[in-house]
Design a protein around this motif. Structure first.
Motif, PDB file in Angstrom:
ATOM      1  N   GLN A  70       0.887  -1.289  -0.068  1.00 22.21           N
ATOM      2  CA  GLN A  70      -0.064   0.038   0.159  1.00 22.21           C
ATOM      3  C   GLN A  70       0.824   1.426  -0.156  1.00 22.21           C
ATOM      4  O   GLN A  70       0.390   2.308  -0.711  1.00 22.21           O
ATOM      5  N   ARG A  71       2.065   1.128   0.886  1.00 20.18           N
ATOM      6  CA  ARG A  71       2.996   2.441   0.716  1.00 20.18           C
ATOM      7  C   ARG A  71       4.062   1.779   1.830  1.00 20.18           C
ATOM      8  O   ARG A  71       3.936   0.938   2.577  1.00 20.18           O
ATOM      9  N   LEU A  72       5.011   2.570   1.616  1.00 18.20           N
ATOM     10  CA  LEU A  72       6.466   2.514   2.357  1.00 18.20           C
ATOM     11  C   LEU A  72       6.007   3.369   3.363  1.00 18.20           C
ATOM     12  O   LEU A  72       5.741   4.566   3.461  1.00 18.20           O
ATOM     13  N   LYS A  73       6.585   2.919   4.839  1.00 19.63           N
ATOM     14  CA  LYS A  73       6.716   3.929   6.169  1.00 19.63           C
ATOM     15  C   LYS A  73       7.710   4.886   5.662  1.00 19.63           C
ATOM     16  O   LYS A  73       8.700   4.744   5.555  1.00 19.63           O
ATOM     17  N   ASN A  74       7.392   6.195   6.358  1.00 17.27           N
ATOM     18  CA  ASN A  74       8.190   7.329   6.332  1.00 17.27           C
ATOM     19  C   ASN A  74       8.561   7.330   7.670  1.00 17.27           C
ATOM     20  O   ASN A  74       8.064   8.154   8.614  1.00 17.27           O
ATOM     21  N   LYS A  75       9.733   6.488   7.832  1.00 16.71           N
ATOM     22  CA  LYS A  75      10.282   6.523   9.454  1.00 16.71           C
ATOM     23  C   LYS A  75      11.208   7.563   9.493  1.00 16.71           C
ATOM     24  O   LYS A  75      12.197   8.241   8.611  1.00 16.71           O
ATOM     25  N   SER A  89      10.094  -0.347   4.994  1.00 21.84           N
ATOM     26  CA  SER A  89       8.950  -1.145   5.590  1.00 21.84           C
ATOM     27  C   SER A  89       7.694  -0.546   5.108  1.00 21.84           C
ATOM     28  O   SER A  89       7.715   0.575   4.691  1.00 21.84           O
ATOM     29  N   SER A  90       6.840  -1.428   4.962  1.00 23.74           N
ATOM     30  CA  SER A  90       5.769  -1.411   4.274  1.00 23.74           C
ATOM     31  C   SER A  90       4.492  -1.704   5.062  1.00 23.74           C
ATOM     32  O   SER A  90       4.407  -2.602   5.791  1.00 23.74           O
ATOM     33  N   GLU A  91       3.282  -1.303   4.286  1.00 17.31           N
ATOM     34  CA  GLU A  91       2.190  -1.770   4.860  1.00 17.31           C
ATOM     35  C   GLU A  91       1.604  -2.633   3.461  1.00 17.31           C
ATOM     36  O   GLU A  91       1.812  -2.183   2.376  1.00 17.31           O
TER      37      GLU A  91
END
Length: 563
Positions: free
Chosen positions: A268-273, A281-283
């Motif tokens: 769905q998207r990558l995490k903006n960490k 890291s992804s959803e």
């Protein structure tokens, strides 16, 4: 006209300054040979045979080239592409070439495989030391290295899957191509446990798994649901938790189906960490994704705990690695910088701070490598109850304490560099952003403290084992004996145990660190640690060491340029 200009002398007013009083860059040094604490721990815990390869790896990870890879992999974050140019769904994550080079360095060195492929005394210790060196150059890519390593015990629970997958998982090679696992000879493994409504409470997961035909270990299921955190999405397969009629179960979910078609795992998207940015890291959503059951239905948590235990150990190693790099940077700066008439390394208060920071590394490395030895002992002898029980308490206690200490440690080391420390040109800013990650990954502080209580309730013998290990140094230091006896008293009254859990795990960790340092045999290190951590100075800021300690020894051990 050019000749006329060539004869002009530079205007003295244009010469604003020359560069001096700046420390040299910490690069092109041997991160293993210069780390006395690490070398001693490797020998002490049975991995002296690995020193030649560790020295070679230390030279590589300390090189300017590899250090630059770390900067580039973080500057150029992973990019997600849901579809290709023709409109086909691809769920592709593109990494900078520097990331791939770091991955190849780690995988070709066997950081993901060595203790499983060639178990022997000291194999886990040697592998931990290699991971510790690698993470100092760049921590983010360590996530898929760790997950690939940690997946092995879980996959072994199902022989049919192990036979097919483990030869490629344990291959010391890197193949980043976006192709089915059947076309590769080397594979990496990721993990998808948590969901947005549950987090650490994986029994609240809503993802469902439906048998395609026969049910049972190794059989095929279709998974429907979502995962809030899945790292790293370009791995070749993932260990995923999902509900069946029997409860939470574990599945090996490939990114491609065996027939070469794309498995419907949709990013769905990558995490903006804030940190760990080189690692994606992804959803994800699972839209009827194929997966094979790992272990028994309804036994997903015990199955994946096999993996989590290893990832928690690597959190200990990774955070200790960050501590070491932070101290090395701070000492390097202090050696090359003068203020108020003295080199910083000769300023009494700076010496206090740096020595205190080094003590943190000493304690972290001591407990982490003792757990590495316990992993070796249980791998070679699964019936070794002392080592098995030591791990059951030592992994949550060590993970909790080391990872909790690292953010403040990184900040204090950053302050030693002054303004340079907060600029992205220096590694300290990245170390600071990275520092909280391991404290949250694989179970936050409260989860670790509660897991400690769970271990005590389910297997009371873990406490006897812990005190038996501490008993090996009984009588060596009255202050340590006093702290151990006070800790024993805590367990005579377990009222409000959850409320007190953090205090208890703090003391479990500190006394074990102190005991391990006493056993290591360096009086200057053990004395300073006990005086500053178990006495009245224990809850103060860094740089508050009591008088009378051997700071020369501590600072020498911290020096990244020592021969």
């Amino acid at each position: 006209m050019n000749a006329k200009h060539d004869t002009l002398n530079a205007d003295p007013m244009a010469m604003t300054h020359e560069v001096f009083n700046q420390a040299r860059a910490l690069e092109d040094y041997n991160a293993y040979d210069s780390d006395t604490a690490l070398r001693e721990a490797v020998r002490r815990h049975g991995a002296g045979w690995a020193e030649p390869q560790l020295s070679a790896h230390g030279a590589r990870t300390g090189s300017a080239e590899v250090i630059e890879w770390g900067f580039l992999a973080n500057e150029h974050k992973p990019q997600f592409f849901s579809h290709d140019r023709q409109g086909y769904r691809v769920d592709y994550v593109k990494y900078h070439e520097a990331y791939h080079r770091l991955m190849a360095l780690g995988l070709e060195a066997g950081i993901h495989s060595a203790p499983w492929a060639a178990p022997r005394a000291g194999a886990h210790v040697a592998r931990a030391a290699q991971s510790y060196l690698q993470a100092q150059a760049e921590a983010g890519h360590g996530c898929p290295l760790t997950m690939t390593f940690a997946a092995v015990p879980s996959i072994k629970l199902t022989p049919s899957l192990a036979k097919e997958w483990l030869p490629k998982i344990l291959n010391n090679a890197y193949d980043p191509r976006n192709v089915p696992h059947t076309e590769k000879q080397a594979l990496t493994i990721g993990m998808g446990m948590t969901e947005k409504q549950g987090g650490s409470d994986v029994r609240a997961n809503t993802t469902r798994a439906y048998p395609i035909g026969a049910e049972g270990p190794g059989e095929a299921y279709e998974l429907v649901g979502h995962k809030w955190f899945t790292s790293a999405p370009m791995c070749d397969a993932f260990l995923v938790l999902a509900q069946t009629g029997a409860g939470v179960s574990c599945f090996l979910v490939p990114r491609w189906r065996p027939d070469g078609s794309k498995n419907p795992i949709q990013v769905q998207r990558l995490k903006n960490k804030m940190g760990n940015v080189s690692n994606a890291s992804s959803e994800i959503e699972l839209r009827g994704a194929l997966g094979w059951l790992v272990g028994e239905e309804g036994r997903g948590v015990p199955a994946i705990i096999e993996m989590v235990a290893m990832t928690r150990f690597d959190c200990m190693i990774g955070s200790t690695s960050g501590q070491r790099q932070a101290v090395a940077q701070a000492v390097n700066h202090a050696q090359g910088r003068a203020a108020f008439g003295k080199t910083l390394i000769d300023q009494p208060l700076m010496r206090n701070v740096l020595a205190d920071l080094q003590l943190e590394v000493e304690g972290s490395l001591a407990i982490a490598m003792r757990m590495g030895e316990a992993l070796d002992n249980t791998t070679l002898d699964p019936a070794n109850s002392h080592e098995k029980l030591l791990l059951r308490l030592g992994l949550p206690a060590g993970k909790y304490w080391i990872c909790k200490r690292t953010p403040f440690h990184a900040y204090e080391a950053m302050e030693c560099l002054g303004g340079n420390g907060v600029t992205e040109d220096f590694i300290m800013a990245r170390l600071y952003r990275e520092a909280p990650i391991n404290a949250i990954w694989e179970g936050s502080g409260n989860v670790q403290a509660l897991d400690m209580l769970r271990a005590l309730a389910k297997t009371p013998a873990v406490l006897d084992t812990w005190f038996a290990e501490l008993g090996k140094t009984a009588g060596s230091d009255a202050r340590l004996d006093k702290a151990v006896n006070a800790l024993k008293q805590e367990f005579t009254d377990m009222d409000d145990a959850e409320y007190r859990a953090r205090d208890i795990v703090d003391r479990l960790s500190l006394t074990m660190q102190a005991s391990q340092l006493v056993a290591a045999g360096n009086p200057a290190v053990a004395d300073a640690f006990i005086a500053s951590r178990l006495g009245q100075h224990g809850d103060r800021n860094y740089g508050t060491l009591p008088r009378g300690l051997d700071l020369d020894t501590l600072l020498q051990r911290a020096n990244p340029w020592q021969a």
